[in-house]
Design a protein around this motif. Sequence first.
Motif, mmCIF file in Angstrom:
data_model
loop_
_atom_site.group_PDB
_atom_site.id
_atom_site.type_symbol
_atom_site.label_atom_id
_atom_site.label_comp_id
_atom_site.label_asym_id
_atom_site.label_seq_id
_atom_site.Cartn_x
_atom_site.Cartn_y
_atom_site.Cartn_z
ATOM 1 N N THR A 131 33.348 29.811 37.033
ATOM 2 C CA THR A 131 33.831 31.188 36.975
ATOM 3 C C THR A 131 32.850 32.100 37.692
ATOM 4 O O THR A 131 31.706 31.728 37.956
ATOM 5 N N THR A 145 31.481 36.165 37.383
ATOM 6 C CA THR A 145 31.492 37.396 36.590
ATOM 7 C C THR A 145 31.269 38.589 37.500
ATOM 8 O O THR A 145 30.294 38.624 38.263
ATOM 9 N N GLY A 174 31.792 43.117 34.433
ATOM 10 C CA GLY A 174 31.685 42.007 33.487
ATOM 11 C C GLY A 174 32.942 41.183 33.310
ATOM 12 O O GLY A 174 32.953 40.220 32.541
ATOM 13 N N THR A 175 34.021 41.545 33.998
ATOM 14 C CA THR A 175 35.230 40.724 33.936
ATOM 15 C C THR A 175 34.961 39.374 34.577
ATOM 16 O O THR A 175 34.250 39.267 35.568
ATOM 17 N N ILE A 176 35.547 38.337 33.983
ATOM 18 C CA ILE A 176 35.300 36.967 34.433
ATOM 19 C C ILE A 176 36.533 36.454 35.160
ATOM 20 O O ILE A 176 37.662 36.619 34.689
ATOM 21 N N VAL A 177 36.329 35.819 36.287
ATOM 22 C CA VAL A 177 37.434 35.291 37.085
ATOM 23 C C VAL A 177 37.186 33.816 37.345
ATOM 24 O O VAL A 177 36.089 33.422 37.758
#
Lengths: 357, 59
Positions: free
Chosen positions: B5, B7, B12-15
């Motif tokens: 992943t 970040t 701070g959103t995780i993809v």
Amino acid sequence: MKGLLLSGGEGTRLRPITHTGPKQLIPIANKPVLQYAIEDMRAAGITEIGVVLGNKGGAAVQAYLGDGSDLGVEITYIKQGRPLGIAHAVGCAREFVGEDDFVVYLGDNILDQSLAGVVERFEQGEYAAGVLLHRVDNPEQFGVATLDDAGNVVKIVEKPDDPETDLVVVGIYLFSPAVFDAIERIEPSERGELEITDAFQVLIDDGCAIDAHRAEGWWKDTGRPEDIVAVNRLVLEDLEPSLAGTVADDAETMGRIDLQETATIESGATVRGPVSIAAGTVVGAGAYVGPYTSIGPDSTIRNAHVENSIVVGDSTITAEETFVDSLFGSGTTIESGETYRPEGYRLVVGENSILKL
Amino acid sequence: MHIITLTCPDCGTIVAANVLEAERRTKCPGLDCERVLAFEDLSPDERAIAIEQAAHYAD
């Protein structure tokens, strides 16, 4: 402890409703399915929640939840993308979870039992994982658990052709960070997904302690329209009555009714609880609504009998017909065709719709 | 399976890497975040793994 709410998937069995929105936002007693999960986690003391999003419906989920502050939680979004399995979704949250234990809550699951006691028990033990088990009539549709004589889980198999038991794993799991190493060791299944049951089996085979106990009360995986209608009925059984809206003097009302502010029950209408009626909705003359019915916001019901059903919202139902066990998506119009010739049903039926006339 | 992943450094959103592999460049899905996340933000090893894993998933 942290929480992880899975809000991906495509909701194929709930089409056409899910053609225009995620299954996790379908309302049960006028509250989206996933909100029950968040409130359950918050009540268990979990306020840091990761919300896993798929390729569809994520924007709608984010628009509803925001940063979580309205619900008393703090949300981190995790974009999983394609539905590559629950274990993949969990694996995507490794950085979010860190070294904490965490609850995984499938966003389309609703459980009668509070999570608080389950969390407390898990935290008091030295468990690698925890599961809730429930007896079902169709175990082949779920992850099936096999227990030894001492009640320990010795096997969990996803959708087996020949289930060994009728005990299935509820869509709420508890994990220590040990699960992430287990996920590293599994490969996609035949259906191309990383199965959480395989991760559980790695932990079991490694001799890790799995906390398992029977879920109390009811549990619903709201994957099909009949499940949505059934759980709406179950939730309405515990409805707290509230008449914040307007009830005409000669309207007929009985039983428990939640009538939200700006909703109206007009003269000549009958509402038999338990019923939930959302803001801006009018139940007008000739309507018979309930029991076990939820009418969403900004809708109009006249002349029709609507029972054990859900109207999501923004709908008009004025045909003099009886509707039971039904799920009406947003923006539905059902009106009388009496004045049209030749006689017959005049329908605009979307892809995957189901009508039983 | 090793899951990769990214970040977002802004919000701070995780993809997941599979999203970046498919999109190559994508606006961060975080609330009100304007950051553009790229497949190249992953390390070369991570990109190689993501490309290999993409072949395992059937459409």
